[in-house]
Design an enzyme around this catalytic site. Sequence first.
Site, PDB file in Angstrom:
ATOM      1  N   THR A 164      -7.482  -1.202 -17.132  1.00  0.00           N
ATOM      2  CA  THR A 164      -6.070  -0.897 -16.937  1.00  0.00           C
ATOM      3  C   THR A 164      -5.422  -1.318 -18.228  1.00  0.00           C
ATOM      4  O   THR A 164      -5.962  -2.158 -18.934  1.00  0.00           O
ATOM      5  CB  THR A 164      -5.524  -1.753 -15.769  1.00  0.00           C
ATOM      6  OG1 THR A 164      -6.159  -1.359 -14.566  1.00  0.00           O
ATOM      7  CG2 THR A 164      -4.029  -1.624 -15.592  1.00  0.00           C
ATOM      8  N   ARG A 192      -5.175   7.036  -3.268  1.00  0.00           N
ATOM      9  CA  ARG A 192      -5.409   5.586  -3.380  1.00  0.00           C
ATOM     10  C   ARG A 192      -4.480   5.004  -4.461  1.00  0.00           C
ATOM     11  O   ARG A 192      -4.376   5.517  -5.563  1.00  0.00           O
ATOM     12  CB  ARG A 192      -6.868   5.322  -3.750  1.00  0.00           C
ATOM     13  CG  ARG A 192      -7.212   3.829  -3.948  1.00  0.00           C
ATOM     14  CD  ARG A 192      -7.133   3.403  -5.400  1.00  0.00           C
ATOM     15  NE  ARG A 192      -7.591   2.028  -5.616  1.00  0.00           N
ATOM     16  CZ  ARG A 192      -7.483   1.386  -6.775  1.00  0.00           C
ATOM     17  NH1 ARG A 192      -6.964   1.995  -7.819  1.00  0.00           N
ATOM     18  NH2 ARG A 192      -7.885   0.157  -6.894  1.00  0.00           N
ATOM     19  N   VAL A 193      -3.827   3.911  -4.114  1.00  0.00           N
ATOM     20  CA  VAL A 193      -2.961   3.228  -5.074  1.00  0.00           C
ATOM     21  C   VAL A 193      -3.504   1.824  -5.271  1.00  0.00           C
ATOM     22  O   VAL A 193      -3.793   1.120  -4.305  1.00  0.00           O
ATOM     23  CB  VAL A 193      -1.502   3.187  -4.544  1.00  0.00           C
ATOM     24  CG1 VAL A 193      -0.636   2.318  -5.437  1.00  0.00           C
ATOM     25  CG2 VAL A 193      -0.937   4.605  -4.454  1.00  0.00           C
ATOM     26  N   GLY A 194      -3.665   1.430  -6.533  1.00  0.00           N
ATOM     27  CA  GLY A 194      -4.172   0.086  -6.819  1.00  0.00           C
ATOM     28  C   GLY A 194      -3.037  -0.911  -6.993  1.00  0.00           C
ATOM     29  O   GLY A 194      -1.908  -0.693  -6.544  1.00  0.00           O
ATOM     30  N   ASP A 195      -3.350  -2.001  -7.664  1.00  0.00           N
ATOM     31  CA  ASP A 195      -2.367  -3.072  -7.852  1.00  0.00           C
ATOM     32  C   ASP A 195      -1.342  -2.754  -8.941  1.00  0.00           C
ATOM     33  O   ASP A 195      -0.236  -3.299  -8.944  1.00  0.00           O
ATOM     34  CB  ASP A 195      -3.091  -4.375  -8.216  1.00  0.00           C
ATOM     35  CG  ASP A 195      -3.912  -4.236  -9.501  1.00  0.00           C
ATOM     36  OD1 ASP A 195      -4.588  -3.196  -9.666  1.00  0.00           O
ATOM     37  OD2 ASP A 195      -3.872  -5.152 -10.333  1.00  0.00           O
ATOM     38  N   GLY A 216      -8.786  -4.778 -13.308  1.00  0.00           N
ATOM     39  CA  GLY A 216     -10.009  -4.911 -12.514  1.00  0.00           C
ATOM     40  C   GLY A 216      -9.766  -4.388 -11.108  1.00  0.00           C
ATOM     41  O   GLY A 216      -8.989  -3.438 -10.916  1.00  0.00           O
ATOM     42  N   GLY A 218      -8.212  -3.606  -8.108  1.00  0.00           N
ATOM     43  CA  GLY A 218      -6.830  -3.713  -7.642  1.00  0.00           C
ATOM     44  C   GLY A 218      -6.718  -4.186  -6.214  1.00  0.00           C
ATOM     45  O   GLY A 218      -5.773  -4.900  -5.853  1.00  0.00           O
TER      46      GLY A 218
END
Length: 313
Positions: A164, A192-195, A216, A218
């Site tokens: 990221t 999908r949504v990460g951090d 890394g 999420g």
Amino acid sequence: MACAPVILANAEIRDEFIAEGMRDLLRGASAGDVAECIARAVEDDPDEHTVGYGGWPNILGEVELDASFMDGATLRAGAVAALKGFRHPISIARQVMLRLPHILLVGDGAARFAAEIGAERRDMLSPEARLAWLDCLAEVGDAEGEGTIDLAVRALRRPLGSDTMNVIVRDAAGNLCSAVTTSGIAWKYPGRVGDSPLIGAGNYCDNRYGAAACMGLGEAAIRVGASAQAVMLLRLGWSLEAAGQEVVRQLSELLDEPSDGDHMRRADWVRLLMMDARGHVGAFATRPGLSFKVQTADDPQPVTGEAKWVNQG
Ligand code: GLY
């Protein structure tokens, strides 16, 4: 100069992007402008396969982008998630902050906003990323005649980077800004949504205490509210070292859970970057060998360091 400018970033960012940012800071640029500028450069870098153009696509071959921007002076923030077809998600995230009474726009709404503000469109799937996706499908099967869930779960076992772009900037006025942008985990389930676009998980910034950003897996950073927690510990008077180690210890605990059936653990690491209000920096990670870059006004180039490896014990 009232305060010493500092740029903290993940080591995958090219030196020249960071060095150019420091030159701008020394000419009086704001932390926000420099953070956005560095993020835009990384989004255009075709060799960075987890950010912007050239990012690995989702399991359907679509590049879905997440980004967030937080201003430490005001605690205002903007973010976009699962955005398709625009060149600079970080700038769109910043405009969400500036133009709407909202923080996070997703999918079609984010694309609608981007179009309305005249953001530049781009097909974000590079030929190289497309070939990698086709290779992945050749190995795990294609979407014809079977559910996308099983396909994505099989594909997610194939180890590919989950980098990221994290950048935290302190300017000469002592203001902090943090920017995060990513295409997320390769072959993710659509939507999908990460951090990265979640303020508090992958990004948090408060001039009074400091800023933190994650890279890394999420899902782990979301589960511990990693970035906000790190800044909260600074607020409570913890040292940067102790705060970073505590948050990464919690992340290590999650990543050491029994892994039966937990396909997301394939990217089994998280790195946390932190800067305190005085511009001191630290980097902490759940595994050894993860680096960061920092540049102060005295450095002609960014200096690379290794993030401190923190076990759960
Ligand atoms: N940390 C980036 C992601 O999980 O999407």
